[in-house]
Motif scaffolding. Structure first.
Motif, PDB file in Angstrom:
ATOM      1  N   ASN A   7       0.849  -1.187   0.000  1.00 61.53           N
ATOM      2  CA  ASN A   7       0.000   0.000   0.000  1.00 61.53           C
ATOM      3  C   ASN A   7       0.884   1.236   0.000  1.00 61.53           C
ATOM      4  O   ASN A   7       1.783   1.359   0.818  1.00 61.53           O
ATOM      5  N   VAL A   8       0.586   2.132  -0.928  1.00 61.69           N
ATOM      6  CA  VAL A   8       1.273   3.411  -1.002  1.00 61.69           C
ATOM      7  C   VAL A   8       0.203   4.477  -0.884  1.00 61.69           C
ATOM      8  O   VAL A   8      -0.765   4.474  -1.650  1.00 61.69           O
ATOM      9  N   ASN A   9       0.354   5.375   0.094  1.00 57.55           N
ATOM     10  CA  ASN A   9      -0.657   6.416   0.235  1.00 57.55           C
ATOM     11  C   ASN A   9      -0.045   7.720   0.710  1.00 57.55           C
ATOM     12  O   ASN A   9       0.978   7.753   1.363  1.00 57.55           O
ATOM     13  N   THR A  10      -0.708   8.794   0.290  1.00 61.22           N
ATOM     14  CA  THR A  10      -0.401  10.146   0.733  1.00 61.22           C
ATOM     15  C   THR A  10      -1.737  10.781   1.099  1.00 61.22           C
ATOM     16  O   THR A  10      -2.753  10.097   1.143  1.00 61.22           O
ATOM     17  N   HIS A  11      -1.733  12.087   1.299  1.00 59.30           N
ATOM     18  CA  HIS A  11      -2.983  12.763   1.611  1.00 59.30           C
ATOM     19  C   HIS A  11      -3.962  12.728   0.442  1.00 59.30           C
ATOM     20  O   HIS A  11      -5.164  12.791   0.636  1.00 59.30           O
ATOM     21  N   SER A  12      -3.440  12.616  -0.770  1.00 63.82           N
ATOM     22  CA  SER A  12      -4.327  12.680  -1.936  1.00 63.82           C
ATOM     23  C   SER A  12      -4.223  11.471  -2.860  1.00 63.82           C
ATOM     24  O   SER A  12      -4.835  11.457  -3.919  1.00 63.82           O
ATOM     25  N   PHE A  13      -3.486  10.454  -2.463  1.00 64.54           N
ATOM     26  CA  PHE A  13      -3.229   9.325  -3.358  1.00 64.54           C
ATOM     27  C   PHE A  13      -3.228   8.038  -2.551  1.00 64.54           C
ATOM     28  O   PHE A  13      -2.691   7.978  -1.452  1.00 64.54           O
ATOM     29  N   TYR A  14      -3.836   7.006  -3.090  1.00 65.04           N
ATOM     30  CA  TYR A  14      -3.843   5.694  -2.446  1.00 65.04           C
ATOM     31  C   TYR A  14      -3.747   4.632  -3.527  1.00 65.04           C
ATOM     32  O   TYR A  14      -4.532   4.648  -4.486  1.00 65.04           O
ATOM     33  N   GLU A  15      -2.789   3.756  -3.407  1.00 70.54           N
ATOM     34  CA  GLU A  15      -2.587   2.714  -4.412  1.00 70.54           C
ATOM     35  C   GLU A  15      -2.234   1.416  -3.701  1.00 70.54           C
ATOM     36  O   GLU A  15      -1.413   1.393  -2.784  1.00 70.54           O
ATOM     37  N   THR A  16      -2.855   0.338  -4.103  1.00 70.82           N
ATOM     38  CA  THR A  16      -2.521  -0.990  -3.603  1.00 70.82           C
ATOM     39  C   THR A  16      -2.083  -1.833  -4.783  1.00 70.82           C
ATOM     40  O   THR A  16      -2.801  -1.911  -5.792  1.00 70.82           O
ATOM     41  N   VAL A  17      -0.926  -2.421  -4.669  1.00 66.77           N
ATOM     42  CA  VAL A  17      -0.422  -3.320  -5.708  1.00 66.77           C
ATOM     43  C   VAL A  17      -0.040  -4.636  -5.045  1.00 66.77           C
ATOM     44  O   VAL A  17       0.145  -4.705  -3.834  1.00 66.77           O
ATOM     45  N   TYR A  18       0.068  -5.659  -5.831  1.00 63.14           N
ATOM     46  CA  TYR A  18       0.464  -6.953  -5.283  1.00 63.14           C
ATOM     47  C   TYR A  18       1.562  -7.560  -6.135  1.00 63.14           C
ATOM     48  O   TYR A  18       1.742  -7.211  -7.298  1.00 63.14           O
ATOM     49  N   GLU A  27      11.753  -6.248  -7.136  1.00 64.76           N
ATOM     50  CA  GLU A  27      11.756  -5.407  -8.335  1.00 64.76           C
ATOM     51  C   GLU A  27      10.841  -4.194  -8.150  1.00 64.76           C
ATOM     52  O   GLU A  27      11.196  -3.069  -8.513  1.00 64.76           O
ATOM     53  N   LEU A  28       9.674  -4.416  -7.569  1.00 65.46           N
ATOM     54  CA  LEU A  28       8.748  -3.324  -7.296  1.00 65.46           C
ATOM     55  C   LEU A  28       9.389  -2.300  -6.365  1.00 65.46           C
ATOM     56  O   LEU A  28       9.337  -1.092  -6.624  1.00 65.46           O
ATOM     57  N   LEU A  29      10.001  -2.763  -5.296  1.00 66.55           N
ATOM     58  CA  LEU A  29      10.654  -1.855  -4.357  1.00 66.55           C
ATOM     59  C   LEU A  29      11.802  -1.107  -5.016  1.00 66.55           C
ATOM     60  O   LEU A  29      11.988   0.092  -4.782  1.00 66.55           O
ATOM     61  N   ALA A  30      12.575  -1.785  -5.836  1.00 60.59           N
ATOM     62  CA  ALA A  30      13.693  -1.136  -6.523  1.00 60.59           C
ATOM     63  C   ALA A  30      13.208  -0.008  -7.436  1.00 60.59           C
ATOM     64  O   ALA A  30      13.894   0.998  -7.597  1.00 60.59           O
ATOM     65  N   ARG A  31      12.036  -0.175  -8.000  1.00 60.96           N
ATOM     66  CA  ARG A  31      11.491   0.860  -8.884  1.00 60.96           C
ATOM     67  C   ARG A  31      10.878   2.024  -8.108  1.00 60.96           C
ATOM     68  O   ARG A  31      10.952   3.163  -8.531  1.00 60.96           O
ATOM     69  N   TRP A  32      10.222   1.739  -7.000  1.00 64.17           N
ATOM     70  CA  TRP A  32       9.478   2.766  -6.283  1.00 64.17           C
ATOM     71  C   TRP A  32      10.270   3.484  -5.213  1.00 64.17           C
ATOM     72  O   TRP A  32       9.989   4.651  -4.936  1.00 64.17           O
ATOM     73  N   VAL A  33      11.214   2.835  -4.594  1.00 62.34           N
ATOM     74  CA  VAL A  33      11.927   3.441  -3.461  1.00 62.34           C
ATOM     75  C   VAL A  33      12.589   4.767  -3.834  1.00 62.34           C
ATOM     76  O   VAL A  33      12.480   5.730  -3.077  1.00 62.34           O
ATOM     77  N   ALA A  39      10.508  12.015  -2.656  1.00 57.72           N
ATOM     78  CA  ALA A  39       9.333  12.775  -2.210  1.00 57.72           C
ATOM     79  C   ALA A  39       9.397  13.034  -0.711  1.00 57.72           C
ATOM     80  O   ALA A  39       9.078  14.133  -0.250  1.00 57.72           O
ATOM     81  N   ALA A  40       9.835  12.045   0.051  1.00 58.24           N
ATOM     82  CA  ALA A  40       9.941  12.215   1.504  1.00 58.24           C
ATOM     83  C   ALA A  40      10.994  13.260   1.844  1.00 58.24           C
ATOM     84  O   ALA A  40      10.784  14.115   2.713  1.00 58.24           O
TER      85      ALA A  40
END
Length: 59
Positions: A7-18, A27-33, A39-40
């Motif tokens: 789950n990735v969420n902010t005040h205006s965005f929410y996304e769930t991927v599996y 691979e997912l973490l390597a792309r998103w981190v 952003a953080a």
């Protein structure tokens, strides 16, 4: 059937991927981190600037 839910969420965005496997999760973490980390850091830098903390720090 998903093995990992992310789950990735902010005040205006929410996304769930599996992912179906540990390699797919890595691979997912390597792309998103990098994006999430950037952003953080940007948010933190903005908060420090707003509170005049960044100006008082030694350079």
């Amino acid at each position: 059937m998903p093995l990992f839910l992310v789950n990735v969420n902010t005040h205006s965005f929410y996304e769930t991927v599996y992912t179906e496997s540990v390699p797919a999760l890595m691979e997912l973490l390597a792309r998103w981190v990098p994006a999430v980390q950037g952003a953080a850091f940007s948010t933190l830098a903005g908060l420090l600037e707003e509170n005049n903390v960044a100006r008082s720090m030694p350079r």
